[in-house]
Design a protein around this motif. Structure first.
Motif, PDB file in Angstrom:
ATOM      1  N   UNK A 397       0.855  -1.242   0.015  1.00  0.00           N
ATOM      2  CA  UNK A 397       0.121  -0.117  -0.023  1.00  0.00           C
ATOM      3  C   UNK A 397       0.490   1.197  -0.103  1.00  0.00           C
ATOM      4  N   UNK A 398       0.974   1.988  -1.129  1.00  0.00           N
ATOM      5  CA  UNK A 398       1.822   3.249  -1.265  1.00  0.00           C
ATOM      6  C   UNK A 398       0.965   4.573  -1.127  1.00  0.00           C
ATOM      7  N   UNK A 399      -0.194   4.380  -1.782  1.00  0.00           N
ATOM      8  CA  UNK A 399      -0.907   5.713  -1.736  1.00  0.00           C
ATOM      9  C   UNK A 399      -1.906   5.796  -0.633  1.00  0.00           C
ATOM     10  N   UNK A 400      -1.802   6.721   0.144  1.00  0.00           N
ATOM     11  CA  UNK A 400      -2.631   7.091   1.585  1.00  0.00           C
ATOM     12  C   UNK A 400      -3.943   7.738   1.278  1.00  0.00           C
ATOM     13  N   UNK A 401      -4.810   6.892   0.968  1.00  0.00           N
ATOM     14  CA  UNK A 401      -6.025   7.546   0.651  1.00  0.00           C
ATOM     15  C   UNK A 401      -6.856   7.929   2.113  1.00  0.00           C
ATOM     16  N   UNK A 402      -6.422   7.198   2.976  1.00  0.00           N
ATOM     17  CA  UNK A 402      -7.253   7.484   4.308  1.00  0.00           C
ATOM     18  C   UNK A 402      -6.851   8.887   4.979  1.00  0.00           C
ATOM     19  N   UNK A 403      -5.851   9.806   4.432  1.00  0.00           N
ATOM     20  CA  UNK A 403      -5.458  10.753   4.819  1.00  0.00           C
ATOM     21  C   UNK A 403      -6.454  11.978   4.354  1.00  0.00           C
ATOM     22  N   UNK A 404      -7.256  11.744   3.514  1.00  0.00           N
ATOM     23  CA  UNK A 404      -8.168  12.517   2.678  1.00  0.00           C
ATOM     24  C   UNK A 404      -8.870  13.453   3.755  1.00  0.00           C
ATOM     25  N   UNK A 405      -8.557  14.800   3.873  1.00  0.00           N
ATOM     26  CA  UNK A 405      -9.293  15.938   4.484  1.00  0.00           C
ATOM     27  C   UNK A 405      -8.795  15.779   5.871  1.00  0.00           C
ATOM     28  N   UNK A 406      -7.903  15.078   6.531  1.00  0.00           N
ATOM     29  CA  UNK A 406      -7.493  14.869   8.004  1.00  0.00           C
ATOM     30  C   UNK A 406      -6.826  16.196   8.288  1.00  0.00           C
ATOM     31  N   UNK A 407      -6.227  16.827   7.621  1.00  0.00           N
ATOM     32  CA  UNK A 407      -5.482  18.064   7.908  1.00  0.00           C
ATOM     33  C   UNK A 407      -6.290  19.251   8.104  1.00  0.00           C
ATOM     34  N   UNK A 408      -7.409  19.447   7.231  1.00  0.00           N
ATOM     35  CA  UNK A 408      -8.362  20.659   7.337  1.00  0.00           C
ATOM     36  C   UNK A 408      -9.605  20.259   8.163  1.00  0.00           C
ATOM     37  N   UNK A 409      -9.599  18.764   8.881  1.00  0.00           N
ATOM     38  CA  UNK A 409     -10.678  18.548   9.692  1.00  0.00           C
ATOM     39  C   UNK A 409     -11.948  18.290   9.045  1.00  0.00           C
ATOM     40  N   UNK A 410     -11.809  17.620   7.685  1.00  0.00           N
ATOM     41  CA  UNK A 410     -13.032  17.238   7.002  1.00  0.00           C
ATOM     42  C   UNK A 410     -13.270  15.706   7.045  1.00  0.00           C
ATOM     43  N   UNK A 411     -14.446  15.337   7.443  1.00  0.00           N
ATOM     44  CA  UNK A 411     -14.496  13.873   7.564  1.00  0.00           C
ATOM     45  C   UNK A 411     -14.692  13.338   6.171  1.00  0.00           C
ATOM     46  N   UNK A 412     -14.017  12.098   5.868  1.00  0.00           N
ATOM     47  CA  UNK A 412     -13.616  11.535   4.743  1.00  0.00           C
ATOM     48  C   UNK A 412     -14.076  10.117   4.757  1.00  0.00           C
ATOM     49  N   UNK A 413     -14.717   9.658   3.552  1.00  0.00           N
ATOM     50  CA  UNK A 413     -14.936   8.190   3.203  1.00  0.00           C
ATOM     51  C   UNK A 413     -14.385   7.905   1.698  1.00  0.00           C
TER      52      UNK A 413
END
Length: 945
Positions: A397-413
């Motif tokens: 697993x190289x692409x970190x999709x689970x980090x989407x929106x974590x920095x700006x506090x937006x929930x992501x799925x």
């Protein structure tokens, strides 16, 4: 050790440009305002680029897997003015920062790549305070998550964008003029800038001081500076005092002078430097250039070693795809995205290996993992840490999709991708549970319309989006999609057409001085059933007239020729007279020759007669398919004229042709003619009713030449030509509307595709000068109208091919076409056959009644008077061959499992029982005493002896 002896694994890496249809086409990228940005950026999932916009600054975004024509590009309505620069977060492949001429910096969260309902985004997730002047550069810190540097005029500011609001943490205003470029040190501690004041500076933003300062490029034009990660060196590009483009290498510890400098050229486009720290591969790409310069960096002189230059379209911008998105099993070590006029061209750099079946770990060193080593607060407190690395391996697993929106506090799925991407881990399902956004967190405003982000997914496999809710303990398996019935391959009688060469005894050899400068509008080689004509190099317009019945090795000096007095531009045999040859020359003459019955025996200059009328060089001549003695010529005087050879004068002239006509073709009934010209138009004329075109339509976009031919009882037109990138194309038109029904790209070649259409089989033969292959297609009324058949490959290159009338075909050998081909040194025969089993029968399904094209149906005068008379048709069936349709039906063969016989076909259990019974039966069972029981015993006292 000198660089020239250094062994490099990447020195021979080269780009593997995709085919035209695999590029990203029809993008609204036509006019980009000059700025300090590269106009295109990429993450492991998306690419973002400047697009045309009216009254605002818009960006287009597409997944990395996008290809083909993009009629409706998803858009970010980012700013009120042109977007000067933008950058993806190195730790969130969905988070984009943008800066604009409207003095603003905004952060945008792109949607999940599998959410095809999103076509536009208009609300940022974070907006920074407005700057006093236009923003020139935005750049994320490579080690700390949430640290963003922005430049505006003479000021550079650093922001912490963690959460819903961004706050300024550093500012430096010590520049004397506009900042043109900014770059971070590899560990994210220092910044370096190039400035319009012709100076380079290394800055400690947290201390607000200049660490190093030196003179840069001595020209105020745009310059770029790139700090090489994990090294103490920087590369700058700019302009010298003499306005020549320069590339310099600097030691960041001492900016008093460059350690290496080289002048490139005098072009005006800014050079964009790109660098891969894992392989030391360096790319220098100039705006407005048409080349990609690949170099390798070393810490010893000469620092930059040239490894190759590759050509492409005119460049507007370029970006490098992160290393974690490479196709590891293809040997891809880098990928560039080149933004052109209306196209994005992916350029994957491949390291050549004998086989790509196995993973080559030696060319993939550890790379940045996509995980931050510092938080924003730690960076502000001047902490330091080693970067996080990962070893790229297939399946990891190289692409970190689970980090989407974590920095700006937006929930992501994030949903699981349903189409295979080029990234190694795109097949893994990853579900993230990001922290829930607060009520004050801004949400992106998304407009839904027709999806255009990804390719359409099959209806049987709808995408499902994973939510942040907990999954059930025992998830129910989704029902399997209904299997689509197998459509198969289109049934075609000519799909496996085979080409073979005639025996060498029937060929001409030792052919010398073949002229290869005949204009591309000419077929260069023509033949009839008895003889052929070959143009020779030289000023006199000499031509060989060779009899097929006298095939031999030609003499070096004694072969007779006909002399036209000027360079030959085109020639054609009369289809109704095997002895008449019409030759046109560059002095606007039309020479009509009458070849002796037994062939040419001596060199001659005496033509039967000559006609003149054109004012410029004539470049093609065509005979009418039905009327005897009627020819059509085209000239550089921009006229197309018709001539009656019996009356020896011009009889008709087409009008409304404003540019050079590449080719003219008559319909099979002789009523209409079609032209394709340099003005990129195709026109259809009915000359006897009007000399003006009946209708016209769009032709090929290229300007190298084109051909046109009527097909399928004159219902369709096939045009061969080039696109804007000089890629050979085949276009299908409906003749009564002249709208393009189908377009097929072939390959990049300067030679014009010469078509020959066989109306009996509907097979289209395509050849071009200098090629070693004849492509065959079947033309049909069903879409896509063009179906490829088996190509015919030859050992040597051809200069021209001339097909013969259908009556010469050997139907006993199922021959469907016969031709002669001209090579550099000879003339050889070709035969095209269709493999059949019952060759003793006449294949009436392959040989419909054929038109008698070797006899005229009327004279030129009768045709001009309005007479229409169609040719007769004859059957090619020999009297002693029965047609295949009347062949007796063979008795059906007994199928292997036609019926069930329990004695012959037994179940596995039955066979097992029989085998056990047979083994038991072989055992000799005797109920009598065993042999050892018959032995006599020994007394006990005998043991003492």
């Amino acid at each position: 050790m000198a660089w020239r002896f250094k062994v490099s694994k990447y020195k021979n890496a080269s780009p593997k440009f995709p085919k035209r249809e695999e590029q990203i086409l029809d993008l609204p990228v036509t006019d980009i305002t000059q700025s300090c940005g590269n106009h295109i950026k990429a993450s492991c999932i998306y690419m973002v680029f400047n697009i045309d916009s009216s009254g605002g600054g818009n960006l287009g975004f597409l997944p990395l897997s996008a290809s083909g024509r993009q009629s409706n590009v998803p858009t970010i309505h980012a700013h009120g003015d042109f977007v000067t620069d933008f950058d993806f977060s190195p730790f969130d492949d969905y988070l984009l920062a943008t800066g604009s001429q409207d003095n603003q910096v905004s952060l945008w969260l792109l949607p999940d790549e599998n959410d095809t309902s999103v076509t536009s985004i208009s609300q940022p997730v974070v907006s920074l305070p407005v700057f006093e002047r236009r923003v020139e550069n935005v750049l994320w810190n490579p080690q700390s998550d949430g640290i963003l540097a922005c430049t505006s005029n003479t000021c550079i500011k650093v922001y912490d964008v963690t959460g819903a609001d961004g706050k300024q943490v550093c500012e430096f205003s010590g520049h004397e003029d506009q900042i043109q470029s900014v770059t971070w040190q590899g560990d994210g501690a220092l910044l370096a800038t190039s400035c319009r004041d012709k100076k380079l500076r290394v800055i400690d933003p947290r201390a607000g001081t200049v660490v190093q300062e030196g003179k840069g490029h001595q020209n105020v034009k745009d310059s770029r500076l790139l700090w090489l990660p994990r090294k103490d060196y920087m590369i700058s590009t700019g302009f010298g005092q003499s306005r020549t483009r320069q590339v310099c290498v600097w030691d960041s510890r001492n900016l008093s002078s460059s350690v290496h400098s080289m002048d490139i050229d005098s072009s005006t486009g800014t050079i964009m430097p790109l660098y891969d720290p894992d392989t030391s591969m360096t790319f220098l790409i100039g705006k407005g250039d048409t080349s990609l310069n690949f170099m390798e960096f070393t810490e010893k002189d000469p620092y930059l070693a040239n490894s190759g230059v590759d050509r492409c379209e005119q460049i507007k911008g370029a970006a490098m795809v992160p290393k974690r998105a490479m196709s590891l099993m293809d040997g891809e070590v880098n990928r560039l995205l080149v933004l052109c006029q209306r196209t994005i061209v992916p350029a994957p750099y491949i390291v050549p290996r004998k086989s790509y079946r196995d993973f080559h770990a030696d060319i993939y060193p550890v790379t940045l993992s996509g995980e931050p080593s510092l938080s924003a607060a730690q960076w502000i407190n001047k902490e330091s840490a080693e970067p996080s690395f990962i070893s790229p391996e297939p399946g990891k697993k190289l692409v970190k999709r689970e980090r989407r929106g974590q920095l700006v506090g937006v929930s992501s799925s994030v949903t699981t991708p349903t189409t295979q991407q080029s990234q190694p881990d795109m097949t893994e399902a990853t579900t993230s549970k990001a922290p829930t956004a607060t009520e004050s967190s801004p949400k992106p405003v998304i407009n839904s319309a027709k999806p255009q982000i990804n390719k359409p997914k099959p209806e049987s496999a709808p995408q499902t989006q994973t939510t942040a809710e907990p999954l059930p303990e025992k998830p129910q398996p989704s029902p399997k999609p209904a299997a689509k019935p197998f459509a198969g391959v289109r049934k075609s009688k000519f799909r496996h057409i085979q080409g073979t060469m005639h025996h060498p005894s029937s060929a001409y050899t030792n052919l010398r001085k073949v002229c290869k400068t005949v204009p591309g509008e000419s077929d260069m080689f023509v033949a009839n059933e008895l003889r052929c004509a070959v143009p020779l190099d030289g000023p006199g317009g000499d031509m060989h007239i060779l009899e097929f019945s006298k095939a031999c090795k030609l003499s070096d000096t004694e072969t007779p020729v006909i002399t036209n007095g000027s360079k030959v531009t085109d020639f054609a045999w009369d289809p109704f007279d095997d002895r008449r040859l019409v030759v046109v020359t560059d002095n606007a003459r039309i020479n009509v020759w009458k070849i002796p019955e037994n062939g040419l025996e001596e060199t001659t200059e005496e033509v039967e007669f000559c006609m003149r009328g054109h004012m410029e060089k004539i470049y093609f001549v065509r005979f009418h398919p039905l009327a005897s003695g009627l020819i059509t010529t085209a000239s550089y005087d921009m006229t197309v004229r018709m001539w009656d050879l019996d009356q020896r004068k011009e009889v008709l002239r087409l009008e409304g042709l404003d540019d050079q006509v590449y080719n003219l073709s008559w319909s099979s009934d002789g009523r209409f003619c079609a032209t394709v010209s340099k003005d990129k138009k195709i026109k259809v004329f009915e000359p006897r009713k009007s000399t003006v075109a009946l209708r016209e339509g769009p032709g090929p976009d290229g300007s190298r030449g084109a051909r046109v031919v009527w097909t399928l009882q004159d219902k369709y037109l096939v045009v061969t030509g080039f696109d804007r990138m000089s890629i050979q194309q085949i276009l299908i038109y409906q003749s009564d509307e002249l709208q393009i029904l189908h377009k097929e790209d072939l390959t990049t070649s300067p030679a014009i595709l010469v078509p020959f259409y066989d109306p009996d089989s509907s097979v289209l033969f395509l050849n071009c000068r200098g090629d070693r292959i004849i492509n065959t297609y079947e033309v049909a009324e069903e879409e896509p109208h063009l179906f490829p058949c088996a190509p015919f490959k030859m050992e040597t290159a051809l200069q021209g091919v001339s097909f013969l009338p259908k009556r010469v075909c050997d139907v006993r050998a199922v021959e469907v076409a016969r031709a002669w081909r001209l090579t550099d040194s000879g003339i050889e025969g070709l035969t095209f056959t269709v493999p059949r089993v019952k060759m003793e029968f006449f294949q009436d399904d392959l040989y419909p009644p054929t038109r008698v094209t070797w006899k005229p149906t009327m004279t030129a005068a009768e045709w001009l008077s309005g007479l229409n008379r169609q040719p007769q048709t004859i059957s090619l069936r020999p009297p002693d061959m029965a047609p295949l349709s009347e062949a007796p039906e063979e008795a059906p063969k007994v199928k292997k499992f036609e019926s069930y016989n329990p004695e012959t076909y037994k179940t596995d259990q039955q066979r097992k029982d029989e085998l056990l019974n047979a083994m038991v039966g072989k055992l000799d069972l005797d109920e009598g005493p065993l042999p050892q029981e018959m032995f006599e015993g020994v007394d006990e006292d005998e043991w003492d002896d």
